[in-house]
Design a protein around this motif. Sequence first.
Motif, short mmCIF file in Angstrom:
data_model
loop_
_atom_site.label_atom_id
_atom_site.label_comp_id
_atom_site.label_asym_id
_atom_site.label_seq_id
_atom_site.Cartn_x
_atom_site.Cartn_y
_atom_site.Cartn_z
N GLN A 70 -3.81 1.49 -3.33
CA GLN A 70 -3.52 0.05 -3.37
C GLN A 70 -4.17 -0.49 -4.64
O GLN A 70 -5.32 -0.16 -4.93
CB GLN A 70 -4.15 -0.61 -2.13
CG GLN A 70 -4.04 -2.12 -2.07
CD GLN A 70 -4.70 -2.69 -0.79
OE1 GLN A 70 -5.36 -1.97 -0.04
NE2 GLN A 70 -4.52 -3.98 -0.56
N GLU A 106 -8.87 1.17 -2.84
CA GLU A 106 -8.56 -0.21 -3.24
C GLU A 106 -8.75 -0.38 -4.75
O GLU A 106 -9.60 0.27 -5.35
CB GLU A 106 -9.54 -1.19 -2.59
CG GLU A 106 -9.57 -1.24 -1.10
CD GLU A 106 -10.42 -2.43 -0.63
OE1 GLU A 106 -11.64 -2.30 -0.59
OE2 GLU A 106 -9.81 -3.48 -0.35
N ILE A 114 0.88 -1.17 0.00
CA ILE A 114 0.00 0.00 0.00
C ILE A 114 0.92 1.23 0.00
O ILE A 114 1.89 1.28 0.76
CB ILE A 114 -0.93 -0.02 1.23
CG1 ILE A 114 -1.81 -1.28 1.17
CG2 ILE A 114 -1.78 1.25 1.31
CD1 ILE A 114 -2.65 -1.54 2.39
N THR A 143 -7.83 4.86 2.18
CA THR A 143 -7.10 4.09 1.18
C THR A 143 -8.05 3.77 0.04
O THR A 143 -9.20 3.40 0.28
CB THR A 143 -6.60 2.75 1.78
OG1 THR A 143 -5.91 3.01 2.99
CG2 THR A 143 -5.69 2.01 0.81
#
Length: 285
Positions: A253, A233, A48, A231
């Motif tokens: 990520q 994804e 990440i 974050t």
Amino acid sequence: EAKAAGKGRHEIFAGPMDEVVARRRTIEKDLREAINTGTGLALAYQPIFSSDTNTMVGIEALARWNHPVHGALSPEFFITLAEERGLIERFGNWALREAATFAVKNDIPWVAVNVSPVQFRDRHLAQKISAILSDMGLEPNRLQIEVTEGVLLQDSPVVRETIKSLRALGIAVALDDFGTGYSSISYLRSYGVDKLKIDRSFVSKLGIDLEVNSIVQAIIDLARAMKMTVTAEGVETQEQRRILMDMGCAELQGYLLSKPISDQQLAAAYGRRLMASPSAPVRIG
Ligand code: C2E
Ligand code: MG
Ligand code: MG
Ligand code: MG
């Protein structure tokens, strides 16, 4: 149901009903054995990245099971099986020990481990996680626990206490697949979590569906207002990455930056301190 679908499903669930049932029993037995012996199970690790510095800030551990006959089975399939057959606690303990050991050995800043909603029914979960970290020598602030929003909806005192205890220990709690469940702002506020992980289904429509752009921006703003990290994804394209960076998404990520890779690949890549360059990210592994 569709969620349990994945690699292996066609083969496993094809044919006359009695054969399907028998095959499933065999696979259950195989899973039990794999968990007891650790054979055929592995964790893949996906880096990440910080969108500011393009450096790897941490990793997510993702379970892999290579079945002796059916080959690689999808985690969605075998995790569900483990949950249904009462094997998830043992499995979860194995995964945590494995991930913690890896992070310690390779000096990884932090590792995120997925925890099943079923494990959250155990009132001693936080205590057990803490004990494993002590055994393995990983500082609690180097662990993140990922849970899906669904766990909040159970709205049980046990879940509430567990999340509180984990955070009191210094373990970060992240809401996985955020936006696909039913979390309300009041739930988020009353539970208190450290991170939101924007589900891939939103990220994949960035730049295509402008309504999705607005929704993602709103999630990022909401997170900032509530002092949570975000974050994204499933970042697969440069365009998605650019949009997310412009929106102020802190962490990225996805396959664009790196696929989940084996422990050895990750250790080697991280040892060389590979960075993703802003123009053309290095694919680690
Ligand atoms: P998740 O926690 O949301 O993990 C992210 C999933 O997205 C992973 O699938 C990862 O390989 C995949 N992914 C990452 N980047 C990209 C991308 O750019 N594009 C696409 N198309 N996919 C991407 P994976 O490894 O198949 O895992 C599926 C789910 O299984 C996980 O979703 C998690 O919910 C569950 N899972 C995996 N390992 C564990 C575990 O150890 N324990 C528990 N309880 N659940 C696990
Ligand atoms: Mg996850
Ligand atoms: Mg997810
Ligand atoms: Mg998921």
